[in-house]
Design a protein around this motif. Structure first.
Motif, PDB file in Angstrom:
ATOM      1  N   GLY A  64       0.879  -1.152   0.000  1.00  0.00           N
ATOM      2  CA  GLY A  64       0.000   0.000   0.000  1.00  0.00           C
ATOM      3  C   GLY A  64       0.919   1.204   0.000  1.00  0.00           C
ATOM      4  N   ASP A  65       0.541   2.293  -0.636  1.00  0.00           N
ATOM      5  CA  ASP A  65       1.484   3.407  -0.764  1.00  0.00           C
ATOM      6  C   ASP A  65       1.524   4.313   0.460  1.00  0.00           C
ATOM      7  N   ASN A  66       0.739   3.992   1.481  1.00  0.00           N
ATOM      8  CA  ASN A  66       0.728   4.755   2.738  1.00  0.00           C
ATOM      9  C   ASN A  66       0.330   6.220   2.568  1.00  0.00           C
ATOM     10  N   LYS A  67      -0.375   6.531   1.499  1.00  0.00           N
ATOM     11  CA  LYS A  67      -0.861   7.890   1.280  1.00  0.00           C
ATOM     12  C   LYS A  67      -2.326   8.002   1.699  1.00  0.00           C
ATOM     13  N   LEU A 132     -11.331   2.023  -2.550  1.00  0.00           N
ATOM     14  CA  LEU A 132     -10.267   2.725  -3.254  1.00  0.00           C
ATOM     15  C   LEU A 132      -9.922   1.981  -4.542  1.00  0.00           C
ATOM     16  N   GLY A 133      -9.938   2.718  -5.671  1.00  0.00           N
ATOM     17  CA  GLY A 133      -9.692   2.131  -6.976  1.00  0.00           C
ATOM     18  C   GLY A 133     -10.959   1.905  -7.781  1.00  0.00           C
ATOM     19  N   TYR A 134     -12.101   2.284  -7.205  1.00  0.00           N
ATOM     20  CA  TYR A 134     -13.387   2.057  -7.856  1.00  0.00           C
ATOM     21  C   TYR A 134     -14.202   3.345  -7.921  1.00  0.00           C
ATOM     22  N   ASP A 135     -14.749   3.651  -9.097  1.00  0.00           N
ATOM     23  CA  ASP A 135     -15.717   4.719  -9.306  1.00  0.00           C
ATOM     24  C   ASP A 135     -15.341   6.036  -8.630  1.00  0.00           C
ATOM     25  N   ARG A 136     -16.077   6.452  -7.619  1.00  0.00           N
ATOM     26  CA  ARG A 136     -15.848   7.775  -7.018  1.00  0.00           C
ATOM     27  C   ARG A 136     -14.651   7.824  -6.081  1.00  0.00           C
ATOM     28  N   SER A 137     -13.936   6.709  -5.946  1.00  0.00           N
ATOM     29  CA  SER A 137     -12.715   6.662  -5.122  1.00  0.00           C
ATOM     30  C   SER A 137     -11.549   6.219  -6.014  1.00  0.00           C
ATOM     31  N   PRO A 138     -11.175   7.058  -6.988  1.00  0.00           N
ATOM     32  CA  PRO A 138     -10.186   6.636  -7.987  1.00  0.00           C
ATOM     33  C   PRO A 138      -8.778   6.500  -7.424  1.00  0.00           C
ATOM     34  N   ALA A 140      -4.883   6.231  -9.304  1.00  0.00           N
ATOM     35  CA  ALA A 140      -4.210   6.323 -10.601  1.00  0.00           C
ATOM     36  C   ALA A 140      -3.528   5.021 -10.986  1.00  0.00           C
ATOM     37  N   ASP A 141      -2.834   4.405 -10.049  1.00  0.00           N
ATOM     38  CA  ASP A 141      -2.110   3.167 -10.310  1.00  0.00           C
ATOM     39  C   ASP A 141      -2.712   2.062  -9.452  1.00  0.00           C
ATOM     40  N   GLY A 142      -3.323   1.078 -10.098  1.00  0.00           N
ATOM     41  CA  GLY A 142      -3.976   0.005  -9.360  1.00  0.00           C
ATOM     42  C   GLY A 142      -3.031  -0.892  -8.598  1.00  0.00           C
ATOM     43  N   ASN A 143      -1.712  -0.732  -8.830  1.00  0.00           N
ATOM     44  CA  ASN A 143      -0.735  -1.512  -8.066  1.00  0.00           C
ATOM     45  C   ASN A 143      -0.426  -0.877  -6.717  1.00  0.00           C
ATOM     46  N   ASP A 144      -0.982   0.303  -6.464  1.00  0.00           N
ATOM     47  CA  ASP A 144      -0.649   1.027  -5.242  1.00  0.00           C
ATOM     48  C   ASP A 144      -1.515   0.664  -4.047  1.00  0.00           C
ATOM     49  N   THR A 145      -2.394  -0.305  -4.193  1.00  0.00           N
ATOM     50  CA  THR A 145      -3.160  -0.767  -3.050  1.00  0.00           C
ATOM     51  C   THR A 145      -3.157  -2.292  -3.056  1.00  0.00           C
ATOM     52  N   CYS A 146      -3.807  -2.898  -2.096  1.00  0.00           N
ATOM     53  CA  CYS A 146      -3.905  -4.351  -2.024  1.00  0.00           C
ATOM     54  C   CYS A 146      -5.062  -4.687  -1.091  1.00  0.00           C
ATOM     55  N   ARG A 265     -22.695  -2.409 -17.981  1.00  0.00           N
ATOM     56  CA  ARG A 265     -22.248  -1.047 -18.306  1.00  0.00           C
ATOM     57  C   ARG A 265     -21.445  -0.435 -17.162  1.00  0.00           C
ATOM     58  N   ARG A 266     -21.726  -0.839 -15.951  1.00  0.00           N
ATOM     59  CA  ARG A 266     -21.092  -0.212 -14.797  1.00  0.00           C
ATOM     60  C   ARG A 266     -19.965  -1.038 -14.189  1.00  0.00           C
ATOM     61  N   ARG A 267     -19.657  -2.181 -14.769  1.00  0.00           N
ATOM     62  CA  ARG A 267     -18.621  -3.038 -14.178  1.00  0.00           C
ATOM     63  C   ARG A 267     -17.277  -2.323 -14.163  1.00  0.00           C
ATOM     64  N   ASN A 268     -16.491  -2.648 -13.165  1.00  0.00           N
ATOM     65  CA  ASN A 268     -15.181  -2.032 -12.956  1.00  0.00           C
ATOM     66  C   ASN A 268     -14.064  -3.049 -13.125  1.00  0.00           C
ATOM     67  N   PRO A 269     -12.900  -2.619 -13.630  1.00  0.00           N
ATOM     68  CA  PRO A 269     -11.724  -3.492 -13.600  1.00  0.00           C
ATOM     69  C   PRO A 269     -11.193  -3.555 -12.174  1.00  0.00           C
ATOM     70  N   THR A 270     -10.364  -4.553 -11.900  1.00  0.00           N
ATOM     71  CA  THR A 270      -9.819  -4.764 -10.563  1.00  0.00           C
ATOM     72  C   THR A 270      -8.417  -4.180 -10.461  1.00  0.00           C
ATOM     73  N   PRO A 271      -8.119  -3.408  -9.415  1.00  0.00           N
ATOM     74  CA  PRO A 271      -6.739  -2.948  -9.218  1.00  0.00           C
ATOM     75  C   PRO A 271      -5.791  -4.138  -9.166  1.00  0.00           C
TER      76      PRO A 271
END
Length: 357
Positions: A64-67, A132-138, A140-146, A265-271
């Motif tokens: 996790g990027d600790n941000k 975090l990583g989905y819709d209204r909680s974007p 930028a880099d999906g590798n920055d969380t877990c 239509r609303r499906r999201n990719p996974t970080p």
């Protein structure tokens, strides 16, 4: 309120695979409501935001990027409760799966399948999160969380609810504090919820939908392998379901066509950080299920394409320290229980269980 306190290469990936701002809106009970009490409830929905740190809290840490990030959601419930005018409230925190989003629980385009609003009409208050990583909680880099960081952020959300330290996005009105919190998780969202409950013991109950630990089907394993391959090629995010047809096969069995179309239509990719940490999360969930002390409600669909036959019962047996473990399987239903034709039965089971706490 004071509350107590990566990848064995291919083998573990295969195991893990298994695991698989908007203005306030107000809704009123549908015509033909069955009781005077239900007709009297005015349901309000307000966008909220939490300031959370994207960090892991386990000994076996994932990245996790600790941000700090703004993680957003909606508070849905009776108007008085949402506005903090109804005294102490219980908040149901709704944690979505991979491939979906907060919309899964709050599908306002299809009111009969809007889990949060339908619960609100029965007096329940819910927080619908976009992780975090989905819709209204974007992110930028999906590798920055877990996923372990997701569990830690869920813990932070729970604590902020108890203290009232979060904000409405549209006005300066004070947000309500929770006296009790129950977490509802779907799929991998259930794994996140289970890990949080075992580690922090700060909630009052767990509703786990379509989550059966390692008891996953070949289809679910294949999907996890596809995502792992995408991420291994340097991607930040990986699609859940190689096509719209594959996505529907993973989640649905009886859901109306229009609901499935909206979901596609609303499906999201996974970080990809979540994809890479599936194995450690699976192991953590398996190792700590016996530490969950609160009541657990396990719900599954009889036609869930992602779970092996008998998987839910196998999972139920691992909660040896829970006050009470209740299981229910809905014949013919797929994985997306709040969006299947049996959705009313799902909500009835949840409400009955909540009222027993």
């Amino acid at each position: 309120m004071s509350v107590p306190a990566r990848l064995f290469p291919a083998l573990v990936v295969a195991l893990v695979a298994s695991v698989l701002a908007a203005p306030p809106t107000t809704a009123r009970p549908a015509a033909g409501a069955s009781s005077a009490a239900e007709r009297a409830i005015t349901v309000t929905s307000r966008a909220v935001v939490f300031d959370l740190v994207n960090s892991s809290a386990s000994l076996v840490r994932c990245q996790g990027d600790n941000k700090s990030y703004d993680v957003r959601g909606r508070l849905v419930g009776p108007r008085k409760a949402v506005l903090g005018r109804g005294g102490a409230i219980r908040v149901n925190v709704l944690v979505h799966d991979v491939g979906t989003g907060g919309w899964f629980w709050n599908l306002r385009k299809h009111p009969a399948f809007d889990y949060a609003t339908q619960l609100a009409r029965q007096g329940q208050t819910s927080l619908v999160l976009d992780r975090l990583g989905y819709d209204r909680s974007p992110l930028a880099d999906g590798n920055d969380t877990c996923l372990d960081a997701q569990a830690n952020m869920l813990h932070q959300v729970v604590q902020h609810l108890y203290s009232g330290r979060y904000d409405f996005t549209s006005d300066a009105t004070s947000t309500p504090a929770a006296s009790h919190v129950v977490v509802h998780g779907h799929g991998v969202g259930g794994a996140i919820a289970q890990v949080e409950a075992a580690r922090f013991n700060d909630t009052d109950g767990l509703v786990l939908m379509s989550w059966a630990g390692a008891n996953l089907s070949e289809l679910a394993l294949e999907q996890a392998q596809q995502q792992t391959s995408t991420c291994a090629q340097g991607a930040d995010y990986a699609a859940y379901g190689a096509s719209a047809k594959a996505y529907r096969r993973l989640l649905f069995a009886t859901s109306p066509k229009a609901v499935q179309q909206t979901a596609v239509r609303r499906r999201n990719p996974t970080p990809c950080g979540d994809v890479a940490s599936l194995s450690s999360t699976l192991l953590a969930a398996s190792a700590t299920a016996g530490q969950v002390q609160v009541p657990v409600l396990l719900l599954s669909g009889g036609k869930d394409a992602r779970i092996r036959d008998g998987g839910t019962q196998d999972s139920a047996s691992t909660f040896g320290s829970s006050e009470k473990v209740t299981t229910r399987t809905f014949a013919g239903a797929g994985s997306a229980l709040p969006l299947e034709k049996t959705a009313p039965k799902t909500r009835t089971a949840v409400l009955r269980w909540l009222r027993s706490l």
